[in-house]
Design a protein around this motif. Structure first.
Motif, PDB file in Angstrom:
ATOM      1  N   VAL A   4       0.841  -1.194   0.000  1.00 25.35           N
ATOM      2  CA  VAL A   4       0.000   0.000   0.000  1.00 25.35           C
ATOM      3  C   VAL A   4       0.881   1.250   0.000  1.00 25.35           C
ATOM      4  O   VAL A   4       0.655   2.199  -0.752  1.00 25.35           O
ATOM      5  CB  VAL A   4      -0.976   0.002   1.205  1.00 25.35           C
ATOM      6  N   VAL A   5       1.896   1.253   0.834  1.00 28.87           N
ATOM      7  CA  VAL A   5       2.824   2.399   0.909  1.00 28.87           C
ATOM      8  C   VAL A   5       3.559   2.543  -0.413  1.00 28.87           C
ATOM      9  O   VAL A   5       3.688   3.654  -0.951  1.00 28.87           O
ATOM     10  CB  VAL A   5       3.824   2.221   2.081  1.00 28.87           C
ATOM     11  N   SER A   8       1.188   3.884  -2.999  1.00 33.55           N
ATOM     12  CA  SER A   8       0.906   5.292  -2.703  1.00 33.55           C
ATOM     13  C   SER A   8       2.052   6.181  -3.182  1.00 33.55           C
ATOM     14  O   SER A   8       1.820   7.256  -3.731  1.00 33.55           O
ATOM     15  CB  SER A   8       0.693   5.492  -1.204  1.00 33.55           C
ATOM     16  N   VAL A  12       0.267   8.488  -5.956  1.00 33.67           N
ATOM     17  CA  VAL A  12      -0.165   9.779  -5.419  1.00 33.67           C
ATOM     18  C   VAL A  12       0.443  10.975  -6.169  1.00 33.67           C
ATOM     19  O   VAL A  12      -0.263  11.946  -6.416  1.00 33.67           O
ATOM     20  CB  VAL A  12       0.112   9.853  -3.900  1.00 33.67           C
TER      21      VAL A  12
END
Length: 138
Positions: A4-5, A8, A12
């Motif tokens: 997830v990190v 992101s 992002v």
């Protein structure tokens, strides 16, 4: 959690980059289609397309220079000492000649230093046929 990190970090920034790109290409920043107040309401479309003047009459240095340049007031007054002699819109031209000072036009196109625009192809086509497209510099 690590995936997830990682996702992101990769995903992002893209909306921010896309938004920045869209703003930089917008008419707000580039001023495409914006008009600037000029001291004299000059129209290339009227003078070239309408009257049939050759671009080189006013922009005499264009065949020797990389830029067309702004013609001196004396060039305008060659015709306007005989035509529209009392027209109010030409008062800045008459004043420029009488006071021996140039007309200060607002620049409408700014090219980056790395861009080179050569008028040669336009001059070659003008020699065969004089046309001016509708453009922001009308």
């Amino acid at each position: 959690m690590a995936r997830v990190v990682l996702l992101s970090i990769l995903i992002v920034p893209f909306p921010g980059i896309a938004l920045g790109y869209a703003v930089m290409r917008s008419q707000y920043v580039t001023e495409v289609s914006s008009t600037r107040d000029q001291p004299v309401p000059f129209s290339h479309e009227h003078h070239v397309t309408g009257l049939g003047l050759d671009c080189r009459y006013c922009h005499s240095s264009v065949e020797r220079s990389a830029v067309a340049g702004v013609p001196p007031t004396e060039t305008c007054m060659t015709c306007h000492s005989q035509l529209y002699t009392q027209a109010e819109m030409l008062e800045p031209v008459r004043a420029s000649l009488a006071e021996n000072r140039p007309i200060h036009w607002q620049r409408i196109n700014v090219l980056p230093d790395y861009v080179y625009f050569d008028h040669a192809i336009h001059i070659a086509k003008t020699a065969r046929r004089v046309t001016v497209p509708s453009a922001p510099w009308r």
